[in-house]
Design a protein around this motif. Structure first.
Motif, PDB file in Angstrom:
ATOM      1  N   ALA A 208     -47.050  30.406 -35.530  1.00  0.00           N
ATOM      2  CA  ALA A 208     -45.684  30.155 -36.005  1.00  0.00           C
ATOM      3  C   ALA A 208     -44.923  29.270 -35.023  1.00  0.00           C
ATOM      4  CB  ALA A 208     -44.951  31.483 -36.197  1.00  0.00           C
ATOM      5  N   TYR A 209     -45.047  29.573 -33.701  1.00  0.00           N
ATOM      6  CA  TYR A 209     -44.351  28.767 -32.707  1.00  0.00           C
ATOM      7  C   TYR A 209     -44.836  27.328 -32.746  1.00  0.00           C
ATOM      8  CZ  TYR A 209     -41.657  32.236 -30.132  1.00  0.00           C
ATOM      9  OH  TYR A 209     -40.727  33.164 -29.770  1.00  0.00           O
ATOM     10  N   GLY A 265     -35.403  24.081 -29.222  1.00  0.00           N
ATOM     11  CA  GLY A 265     -35.843  24.685 -27.968  1.00  0.00           C
ATOM     12  C   GLY A 265     -37.333  24.952 -27.973  1.00  0.00           C
ATOM     13  N   ALA A 266     -37.869  25.313 -29.155  1.00  0.00           N
ATOM     14  CA  ALA A 266     -39.309  25.525 -29.252  1.00  0.00           C
ATOM     15  C   ALA A 266     -40.029  24.245 -28.875  1.00  0.00           C
ATOM     16  CB  ALA A 266     -39.678  25.962 -30.665  1.00  0.00           C
ATOM     17  N   ASP A 426     -32.614  24.061 -24.665  1.00  0.00           N
ATOM     18  CA  ASP A 426     -33.644  24.801 -23.944  1.00  0.00           C
ATOM     19  C   ASP A 426     -33.240  26.265 -23.876  1.00  0.00           C
ATOM     20  OD1 ASP A 426     -35.593  25.475 -21.752  1.00  0.00           O
ATOM     21  OD2 ASP A 426     -33.670  25.741 -20.746  1.00  0.00           O
ATOM     22  N   TRP A 427     -34.229  27.133 -24.057  1.00  0.00           N
ATOM     23  CA  TRP A 427     -33.921  28.556 -24.186  1.00  0.00           C
ATOM     24  C   TRP A 427     -33.325  29.156 -22.919  1.00  0.00           C
ATOM     25  CZ3 TRP A 427     -39.193  29.439 -26.990  1.00  0.00           C
ATOM     26  CH2 TRP A 427     -39.053  29.023 -28.321  1.00  0.00           C
ATOM     27  N   GLY A 428     -33.909  28.797 -21.759  1.00  0.00           N
ATOM     28  CA  GLY A 428     -33.412  29.362 -20.501  1.00  0.00           C
ATOM     29  C   GLY A 428     -31.947  29.018 -20.290  1.00  0.00           C
ATOM     30  N   THR A 429     -31.616  27.734 -20.517  1.00  0.00           N
ATOM     31  CA  THR A 429     -30.228  27.308 -20.353  1.00  0.00           C
ATOM     32  C   THR A 429     -29.323  28.006 -21.362  1.00  0.00           C
ATOM     33  OG1 THR A 429     -31.275  25.187 -19.988  1.00  0.00           O
ATOM     34  CG2 THR A 429     -28.891  25.228 -19.930  1.00  0.00           C
ATOM     35  N   ALA A 455     -33.464  34.517 -25.202  1.00  0.00           N
ATOM     36  CA  ALA A 455     -34.340  35.198 -24.241  1.00  0.00           C
ATOM     37  C   ALA A 455     -35.500  35.849 -24.979  1.00  0.00           C
ATOM     38  CB  ALA A 455     -33.553  36.241 -23.464  1.00  0.00           C
ATOM     39  N   GLY A 456     -35.201  36.408 -26.166  1.00  0.00           N
ATOM     40  CA  GLY A 456     -36.252  37.042 -26.952  1.00  0.00           C
ATOM     41  C   GLY A 456     -37.283  36.038 -27.425  1.00  0.00           C
ATOM     42  N   ALA A 457     -36.835  34.807 -27.717  1.00  0.00           N
ATOM     43  CA  ALA A 457     -37.774  33.774 -28.145  1.00  0.00           C
ATOM     44  C   ALA A 457     -38.782  33.486 -27.041  1.00  0.00           C
ATOM     45  CB  ALA A 457     -37.018  32.501 -28.512  1.00  0.00           C
ATOM     46  N   ILE A 458     -38.296  33.471 -25.793  1.00  0.00           N
ATOM     47  CA  ILE A 458     -39.207  33.265 -24.665  1.00  0.00           C
ATOM     48  C   ILE A 458     -40.157  34.454 -24.560  1.00  0.00           C
ATOM     49  CG2 ILE A 458     -39.344  33.022 -22.174  1.00  0.00           C
ATOM     50  CD1 ILE A 458     -36.499  31.853 -22.277  1.00  0.00           C
TER      51      ILE A 458
END
Lengths: 481, 331
Positions: A208-209, A265-266, A426-429, A455-458
């Motif tokens: 999926a990702y 972000g992915a 970006d997810w972290g940011t 955060a959950g996506a990471i």
């Protein structure tokens, strides 16, 4: 405060007088001595003299620590008057009693069936504990979402989301496994039959990702840098709660669509992490194989350099190098992200090098390598045609793990503000920028979910990769017990 | 005993050597920066004379090798130079040297805070993970073991800030039992300090416990296949006893190793956690200095982190040698 200790003033005075370290050392010494005493007393009273006689000192000290800790907790609960703690202690005591009762009743009712007769106390305790947790979960799940005054009960909302998430994950995993069992060539069907649920869920998530990352521009409703009219739209799409159906996950502080940024972000975060891992593998594996085949001074040189690089904690080293890169990047006109990719790839290639060299050393002593050498094959042929195919399996598992590490490092760097730079989504940011929303949780659970989504996506991706790698390692190592 | 002493001495020398090389790496890395400290302090509009004066004052006109040894000697004495985030033109020109904010002034209080956080984490994590590891090995392949496996894998692979925010959400925001910001200051009571530290410590515990528990479980299960365990089982002693009396003492070497390695891991983990909880520790100072490019502080923090990391790895090495009876009692 949830607990209170009777030592407060004593400790404060001691620390003031002698410093924290002296007190910590003294406490350690005290507990070692207590363990020594405990062991002595135990072996004097233990008639069979088995349990305490040969007990290692550290276990005895640990026992002493446990006794003191539980006495402190008891003191705090029953004399210090901490109600929550008292409730917890009474609950555990009740579960312990019921565990014993459960086993006893089972033995009576089934006429000492082997299942109950041989049941250790720990297991029956576990059963009762699991039952209590299950009953509580069901009860809590069906609590009303809104209080009588009309305010939302955020704990229930979050609990429902968590349970629904777990259930969806389980259903998807099972569905994908069943699908894999029936569709596809013979080998993959066989693979799916023996696969644990976690692994099939992991594979599904990774696929999926990959799809989302590759087709991000097609899937995302808006662009990642597109600033739309309304800022700070609450997720959920309910206009009554401050949402907007056009932005199902809301918008951020300057009005960019969060769903689109998550999707982009992915592409950015996963893509950059993937590229970094590939680079790390290219550097690490080629150097490792070279060192294994050539040996001699090259091997010594590279191995010692790797030893030194590995002696510095990787996140710290990455942060140090990023400081320097952040000065160089604008001068050279190269984006900071490129520097980050190279820096993390080099730092992580040391771990790949270790593995590649170890695997390579085992392969170069094989007869077929000797034969190839006698045939007069060159170094390139040896490495790419002989060593690489035989080292694929361990390297592949390592690739999964390494990807997780790289991904987490990049996320951590971005979270700290020195990683992937805006305007790239970006997810972290995103987590860092929206972290303050968590404090809205009691009034607007929907608003609090945004930082957790990123955060959950990471977390979801790394967990999925780890599930798959865990299964692969388990399968290849043949660990049965 | 002689051979053990020799091996330990070897490791110690090797560790010191590594530390020395690491210090060279850190120093050279920092000196790859364009421009120098003097320009950085004074900014764009500095006159050449002022830059020269500060350069001379800081010893920047010396060659690189001399500067390295100066820095190293200073570091050994505990003098890491002066932080130039706090430095300004006035403190260099005209004012006495005593007014400068040294790196040590900034690091010392934060270092003890970080050590406190690490100690609290270790005090919670080590007993719990040993206990759970033994339980998982005892009831391996049961529902408990599988649930624990999934749980630990999840907490290992989640980013630290995710776990931190989840804990904040549940323990600080929804059920306000613990404070979500750790404002530590001088003169707090011990319990107060402990309470402020508890949430970051719990987050770190989640990460570290998962590692330690998995490794403890693996180490014990590895041993359970050996013949003397079979013998103990045939004697008819209970499974718990087999593990605690027979397997655990022999699994001590790998477990000690794991504990020390995880404490080393704590050092890296501490950086992100301290930023999330605004814990005034050395990790937060490091990140802040990285952002404002306060090079002397970055350098010093890096050296401290590396030294702690090397020291803990060294300790793991030495302890596992010491706990190996085959090395302690040579034939």
């Amino acid at each position: 405060m949830i607990f209170e200790s009777p030592y407060d003033n004593v400790f404060g005075d001691l620390i003031e007088a002698f410093g924290v370290f002296a007190v910590i050392l003294a406490v350690l010494a005290l507990f070692t001595f207590a363990g020594f005493l405990l062991r002595g007393i135990g072996s004097a009273f233990d008639s069979r003299g088995e349990t305490f006689d040969e007990m290692p000192l550290f276990l005895a000290s640990l026992l002493a620590v446990l006794i003191v800790a539980s006495l402190t907790l008891l003191w705090s609960a029953f004399i210090g008057g901490r109600d929550t703690l008292r409730f917890l202690i009474l609950l555990i005591a009740a579960i312990a009693a019921f565990g014993w009762l459960f086993r006893w009743a089972g033995q009576r009712l089934t006429n000492n069936a082997p299942r109950f007769r041989d049941m250790p106390y720990g297991v029956s305790f576990g059963y009762v504990l699991a039952a209590v947790v299950l009953i509580w979960s069901v009860w809590f799940y069906f609590q009303p979402v809104v209080t009588e005054q009309g305010t939302p009960r955020a704990s229930v909302v979050f609990f429902r989301w968590a349970i629904q998430g777990l259930l969806i994950a389980a259903v998807l995993g099972t569905g994908f496994k069943e699908l894999g069992k029936r569709v596809g060539p013979g080998w993959s069907r066989k693979l799916f039959r023996t696969m644990p649920l976690t692994a099939s869920f992991g594979i599904l998530v990774i696929i999926a990702y990959a799809i989302v990352a590759i087709f991000a521009p097609l899937i995302a409703p808006y662009g990642q840098e597109q600033v739309l009219g309304a800022a700070n739209v609450v997720p959920g799409g309910n206009p009554a709660l401050g949402g907007n159906p056009e932005f199902p996950l809301g918008t951020d502080q300057i009005g960019r669509d969060i769903l689109s940024r998550l999707i982009y972000g992915a592409q950015n975060t996963v893509g950059i992490a993937f590229a970094t891992t590939l680079l790390a593998f290219f550097i690490g594996a080629s150097l490792g194989f070279l060192a294994a085949t050539l040996g001699g001074w090259l091997d010594q040189l590279v191995s010692r350099a790797v030893d030194v690089l590995m002696a510095i904690p990787s996140l710290i080293f990455a942060l140090l190098l990023m400081t320097i890169a952040s000065v160089w990047a604008p001068r050279l006109g190269i984006p900071l992200t490129v520097f980050m990719v190279v820096i993390i790839a080099v730092i992580d290639s040391t771990r790949v090098y270790r593995l590649a060299r170890a695997v390579g050393l085992n392969i170069v002593v094989m007869d077929y390598i000797e034969a190839a050498k006698l045939r007069g094959e060159g170094l390139t042929y040896l490495i790419f045609k002989e060593i690489l195919p035989n080292a694929t399996a361990p390297l592949l598992a390592e690739f999964g793990l390494r990807f997780c590490f790289v991904f987490l490092t990049i996320a951590a760097l971005s979270f700290l503000g020195v990683g992937i730079q805006p305007p790239l989504a970006d997810w972290g940011t995103m987590v860092r920028d929206m972290a303050a929303f968590i404090n809205f949780a009691p009034f607007a659970p929907q608003a609090a979910i945004t930082p957790l989504l990123a955060a959950g996506a990471i977390a979801l991706l790394t967990v999925a990769v780890n599930f798959v790698v865990d299964w692969m390692l388990h399968k290849s190592s043949g660990l049965k017990e | 005993m002689g051979s053990v002493a020799r091996i330990i001495l070897q490791r110690l020398v090797l560790g010191l050597l590594t530390l020395l090389v690491v210090s060279i790496v850190i120093f050279t890395a920092v000196n790859m920066l364009p421009g120098d400290f003097a320009q950085a302090i004074l900014g764009q509009g500095a006159t050449p004379e002022a830059v020269d004066a500060i350069r001379k004052d800081l010893g920047l006109d010396q060659p690189l090798v001399v500067r390295y040894f100066d820095w190293l000697a200073g570091a050994l004495r505990g003098d890491m130079g002066s932080s130039f985030a706090q430095a300004n033109f006035a403190s260099f020109v005209g004012a006495e040297a005593g007014e400068r904010v040294t790196v040590l002034d900034q690091i010392a209080p934060r270092f003890s805070n970080t050590m406190f956080l690490a100690t609290v984490t270790a005090a919670i994590a080590v007993p719990i993970s040993l206990f759970l590891g033994v339980l998982a090995a005892l009831y391996r392949n049961s529902v408990f073991d599988r649930a624990a496996n999934i749980f630990t894998l999840t907490s290992i692979s989640s980013p630290e800030f995710f776990l931190a925010y989840i804990l904040i959400l549940f323990l600080a925001v929804l059920n306000p039992v613990l404070p979500s910001l750790s404002n530590i200051f001088e003169g707090m009571t011990f319990a107060d300090r402990l309470e402020k530290t508890l949430l970051p410590a719990l987050t770190l515990t989640l990460v570290v416990t998962a590692h330690m528990m998995r490794m403890t479980r693996a180490a014990i299960i590895n041993l359970l296949a050996s013949p003397y365990i079979e013998m103990a089982r045939l004697k008819g002693i209970s499974p718990m006893r087999v593990i605690v009396r027979h397997a655990l003492p022999n699994a001590l070497a790998p477990i000690i190793n794991v504990v020390a390695l995880n404490l080393a891991y704590l050092i890296t983990g501490v950086v992100v956690i301290e930023v999330v909880f605004v814990y005034p520790g050395i990790g937060q100072l490091f990140v802040d200095s990285v952002k404002i490019r306060d090079i002397p502080v970055v350098q010093a923090c890096c050296l401290i982190f590396a030294a702690a990391y090397i020291l803990l790895n060294l300790m793991a090495d030495i302890l596992s040698i010491l706990s190996n009876p085959r090395l302690r009692h040579p034939k």
